[in-house]
Design a protein around this motif. Structure first.
Motif, PDB file in Angstrom:
ATOM      1  N   LEU A   2       0.870  -1.059  -0.046  1.00 42.56           N
ATOM      2  CA  LEU A   2      -0.115  -0.027   0.151  1.00 42.56           C
ATOM      3  C   LEU A   2       0.660   1.303  -0.078  1.00 42.56           C
ATOM      4  O   LEU A   2       0.415   2.618  -0.740  1.00 42.56           O
ATOM      5  CB  LEU A   2      -0.942   0.152   1.222  1.00 42.56           C
ATOM      6  N   HIS A  25      -9.508  -5.230   5.819  1.00 42.11           N
ATOM      7  CA  HIS A  25     -10.224  -3.971   6.206  1.00 42.11           C
ATOM      8  C   HIS A  25      -9.692  -2.988   7.492  1.00 42.11           C
ATOM      9  O   HIS A  25      -9.676  -2.052   7.332  1.00 42.11           O
ATOM     10  CB  HIS A  25     -11.386  -4.221   6.711  1.00 42.11           C
ATOM     11  N   ILE A  39      -6.462  -1.210   5.568  1.00 45.84           N
ATOM     12  CA  ILE A  39      -6.710  -0.057   4.858  1.00 45.84           C
ATOM     13  C   ILE A  39      -7.781   0.978   5.612  1.00 45.84           C
ATOM     14  O   ILE A  39      -8.195   2.056   5.012  1.00 45.84           O
ATOM     15  CB  ILE A  39      -7.398  -0.499   3.750  1.00 45.84           C
ATOM     16  N   TYR A  81      -6.275   4.366   5.283  1.00 40.64           N
ATOM     17  CA  TYR A  81      -5.207   4.277   4.080  1.00 40.64           C
ATOM     18  C   TYR A  81      -5.785   5.342   2.962  1.00 40.64           C
ATOM     19  O   TYR A  81      -7.091   5.520   2.821  1.00 40.64           O
ATOM     20  CB  TYR A  81      -5.310   3.040   3.393  1.00 40.64           C
ATOM     21  N   ARG A 125      -7.869   4.610  -0.041  1.00 42.58           N
ATOM     22  CA  ARG A 125      -8.668   3.031   0.361  1.00 42.58           C
ATOM     23  C   ARG A 125      -9.763   2.956  -0.903  1.00 42.58           C
ATOM     24  O   ARG A 125     -10.199   2.002  -0.844  1.00 42.58           O
ATOM     25  CB  ARG A 125      -9.143   3.076   1.734  1.00 42.58           C
TER      26      ARG A 125
END
Length: 284
Positions: free
Chosen positions: A153, A182, A185, A188, A191
């Motif tokens: 990521l 889940h 992120i 994030y 996302r």
């Protein structure tokens, strides 16, 4: 269990949760099972076998990591044959255990029969359902830890910063994996560009991917990698000696950090000629 007039095949999937259960299953339960079934041969999909059984046994070496196992020498001596998944492993094995040379056969994991590329319209249909009609990088959760997904990521964040594209990431995972993703992120920044799919959708998602990224915690070459290449999907892998020897220049390699991976993402995204060359080399 599959039977014919002259032969019978039994597929066993042991439930092993650690070294103790592994030892008990192979050295006691398997021995008893082979005797009960009067088996002619046992084929193991890993490097384990039943030392005390008189049945002929074939073992499989699919990673250089198993060379560190303390009981490997005894297993190699007991085995009637050794399946190595490529020449790199065969050479490494005979270098360390010269007595294995005459026992080894090389069998490379094949792509599944019938594996072929999707048409352009078929890929568009898949993207319409799973990625809001955008191209995407595919990542399979079972081949990456939570820590490595976090690194992925971070790399994707750098990619988005430099490219300003609509590219997405599709993460394929089982139920536990999806719950973990889940959590990863939740905060994030991008996302909304990360999609999570079930394992049963892996086959079609793999074939429609712009590229697939593998960040495994081992050096095992498995059929999912071969399926991608047969489906004309570029593959990016963490760099290690085994992968480099087997795949050569047919895949993209990156060091296991976000900067190296982000550069690989950018190269696959920006350089269409490079991407097409990767696909062509993999089909040769």
């Amino acid at each position: 269990r599959v039977e014919s007039s002259n032969e019978k095949f039994i597929v066993v999937k042991p439930r092993i949760s650690g070294n103790i259960t592994r030892y008990l299953w192979y050295q006691f339960r398997l021995k008893k099972m082979l005797k009960k079934e009067n088996a002619s041969v046992f084929i193991s999909n890993n490097h384990n076998c039943s030392i005390g059984s008189s049945c002929k046994q074939l073992i499989t070496i699919n990673s250089e990591r198993v060379f560190k196992e303390r009981d490997l020498a005894a297993t190699l001596k007991k085995s009637s044959g050794i399946i190595c998944t490529d020449l790199f492993l065969k050479n490494k094995l005979t270098e360390k255990f010269p007595f294995t040379n005459d026992k080894i056969i090389v069998l490379t994991p094949p792509a599944h029969s019938g594996t072929r590329a999707l048409t352009f319209s078929q890929k568009e249909e898949v993207k319409a359902v799973y990625s809001e009609k955008h191209d995407y990088f595919l990542v399979q959760w079972h081949l990456a830890t939570a820590e490595k997904i976090t690194m992925l990521l971070k790399a994707f964040s750098l990619f988005k910063k430099w490219q300003k594209s609509g590219m997405k990431i599709v993460l394929v995972a089982n139920e536990n994996g999806r719950q973990e993703i889940h959590k990863v992120i939740a905060n994030y920044k991008f996302r909304e560009d990360v999609f999570i799919a079930e394992e049963k959708q892996a086959s079609v998602l793999s074939k429609a991917a712009y590229a697939a990224i593998f960040i495994p915690d081992n050096d095992v070459i498995d059929s999912s990698m071969m399926n991608l290449l047969s489906s004309q999907v570029p593959l990016a892998l963490t760099s290690n000696q085994h992968f480099l020897s087997f795949f050569g220049d047919t895949v993209s390699f990156f060091e296991e950090n976000e900067i190296s991976l982000s550069k690989t993402m950018i190269q696959l995204y920006k350089d269409e000629n490079f991407r097409n060359q990767q696909i062509a080399k993999a089909l040769q």
